[in-house]
Design a protein around this motif. Structure first.
Motif, short mmCIF file in Angstrom:
data_model
loop_
_atom_site.label_atom_id
_atom_site.label_comp_id
_atom_site.label_asym_id
_atom_site.label_seq_id
_atom_site.Cartn_x
_atom_site.Cartn_y
_atom_site.Cartn_z
N GLY A 264 0.81 -1.20 0.00
CA GLY A 264 0.00 0.00 0.00
C GLY A 264 0.84 1.25 0.00
N ARG A 265 0.19 2.38 0.18
CA ARG A 265 0.87 3.67 0.12
C ARG A 265 1.65 3.98 1.39
N LYS A 266 1.17 3.49 2.54
CA LYS A 266 1.84 3.82 3.80
C LYS A 266 1.87 2.61 4.72
N LEU A 267 2.79 2.64 5.68
CA LEU A 267 2.94 1.57 6.66
C LEU A 267 1.84 1.69 7.70
N GLU A 268 1.03 0.63 7.84
CA GLU A 268 -0.06 0.67 8.80
C GLU A 268 -0.59 -0.74 9.05
N LEU A 269 -1.31 -0.87 10.14
CA LEU A 269 -2.04 -2.11 10.42
C LEU A 269 -3.48 -1.88 10.00
N SER A 270 -3.99 -2.74 9.13
CA SER A 270 -5.32 -2.55 8.58
C SER A 270 -6.16 -3.80 8.78
N VAL A 271 -7.35 -3.80 8.18
CA VAL A 271 -8.29 -4.92 8.28
C VAL A 271 -8.55 -5.47 6.90
N LEU A 272 -8.36 -6.76 6.74
CA LEU A 272 -8.65 -7.44 5.48
C LEU A 272 -10.01 -8.11 5.59
N ASN A 273 -10.91 -7.76 4.68
CA ASN A 273 -12.25 -8.35 4.65
C ASN A 273 -12.19 -9.65 3.86
N LEU A 274 -12.57 -10.75 4.49
CA LEU A 274 -12.32 -12.07 3.93
C LEU A 274 -13.37 -12.51 2.92
N ALA A 275 -12.88 -13.00 1.79
CA ALA A 275 -13.74 -13.60 0.76
C ALA A 275 -12.88 -14.53 -0.09
N ASP A 276 -12.09 -15.37 0.59
CA ASP A 276 -11.17 -16.28 -0.08
C ASP A 276 -10.27 -15.52 -1.04
N ASP A 277 -10.25 -15.92 -2.34
CA ASP A 277 -9.34 -15.28 -3.28
C ASP A 277 -9.78 -13.88 -3.68
N SER A 278 -10.94 -13.43 -3.19
CA SER A 278 -11.42 -12.08 -3.49
C SER A 278 -11.36 -11.18 -2.25
N SER A 279 -10.62 -11.58 -1.23
CA SER A 279 -10.51 -10.77 -0.01
C SER A 279 -9.97 -9.38 -0.36
N SER A 280 -10.42 -8.38 0.40
CA SER A 280 -10.11 -7.01 0.04
C SER A 280 -9.95 -6.14 1.28
N LEU A 281 -9.13 -5.10 1.15
CA LEU A 281 -9.00 -4.11 2.21
C LEU A 281 -10.21 -3.19 2.26
N PHE A 282 -11.07 -3.27 1.26
CA PHE A 282 -12.26 -2.42 1.18
C PHE A 282 -13.51 -3.26 1.43
N SER B 158 -6.56 -9.21 10.71
CA SER B 158 -5.62 -8.09 10.71
C SER B 158 -4.60 -8.27 9.59
N ALA B 159 -4.15 -7.16 9.03
CA ALA B 159 -3.21 -7.22 7.91
C ALA B 159 -2.20 -6.09 8.02
N LEU B 160 -0.94 -6.43 7.83
CA LEU B 160 0.11 -5.43 7.78
C LEU B 160 0.19 -4.87 6.36
N VAL B 161 0.08 -3.56 6.24
CA VAL B 161 0.20 -2.89 4.95
C VAL B 161 1.51 -2.12 4.94
#
Length: 260
Positions: A98-116, A142-145
């Motif tokens: 991503g653009r910056k270093l941060e801890l974010s949330v990954l929304n799960l949908a198997d191979d279509s999982s997304s940060l949005f 949780s996801a490291l970006v």
């Protein structure tokens, strides 16, 4: 049956394919990208490596590969897939780009999982999201970006593939130093994912055009039919492109497909 109805049905029949993995499209674009850089030494970065197929294509092309995967289950699968491949040939990194270093949330949908979150709330992605919730009793992890510029300080990068469910602009924003090397950039764009991320194709080009990049598109055939149907513009949100962006020195080599 009228010609308009025939066209609508032809376009609609492609939606089910558009909602499944786009492996054939991705593979075609990756094979071409590897061909474009065949005479340039350097490493390949696969952002959103997923099932590892494009990473494996690069390994077989005798490239040093860095596979970046955000989803923990996919990362575990990649470790298994490449268990017999030398660490000198591939490095698998469990992180989101991503653009910056941060801890974010990954929304799960198997191979279509997304940060949005919106990206897993419609179509086939919503079905996958519900299945994950039923199977694992959770909908996020949780996801490291991190910006790719933090990871690649000394490597010569010749090819970057990005497939991040709408986060492509953010990924490119975090690799400005890498882009100064003028690697070939291949990214997947799906209109509905990009819109949900509050981004657009224009945002990506704002990053690439000042560096002299020219972009072409590998577009699914059925999307070409949809583009002709001005009276059903909603179908365009399901269209997927693999955009191939090349630096000035490779401009004469880019394939003769319609410009994006």
């Amino acid at each position: 049956m009228s010609w308009r109805l025939t066209l609508v049905l032809a376009a609609a029949s492609g939606i089910s394919n558009a909602l499944r993995p786009h492996e054939k499209l991705d593979d075609t674009a990756m094979a071409y990208a590897l061909q474009l850089v065949r005479d340039r030494p350097g490493v390949v970065i696969d952002v959103g490596a997923n099932n590892g197929k494009q990473s494996m294509m690069a390994v077989l092309a005798r490239r040093r590969v860095f596979a970046i995967e955000c989803l923990s289950s996919a990362y575990t699968d990649l470790l298994h897939i490449f268990r017999n491949v030398s660490a000198d040939n591939i490095t698998i990194v469990h992180a989101c780009a991503g653009r910056k270093l941060e801890l974010s949330v990954l929304n799960l949908a198997d191979d279509s999982s997304s940060l949005f979150q919106h990206n897993v709330g419609m179509g086939r992605e919503a079905e996958k999201h519900m299945l994950v919730m039923q199977r694992e009793s959770r909908s996020t992890e949780s996801a490291l970006v991190l910006p790719l510029d933090l990871l690649f300080r000394t490597e010569t990068v010749v090819l970057v593939k990005v497939d991040t469910q709408g986060a492509e602009e953010s990924v490119l924003g975090g690799m400005q130093r890498i882009l100064q090397q003028r690697p070939v950039v291949m990214y997947e764009e799906t209109n509905r994912f990009i819109r949900a991320a509050g981004s657009s194709y224009t945002d990506v080009m704002v990053l690439l055009r000042p560096l002299g990049y020219t972009c072409k598109s590998f577009c699914e055939k059925w999307c070409s039919k949809v583009n002709a149907l001005a009276f059903v513009p909603w179908m365009l949100i399901f269209c997927l492109n693999c955009a191939m962006c090349v630096p000035p020195q490779a401009r004469d080599k880019v394939c003769s497909v319609p410009a994006i």
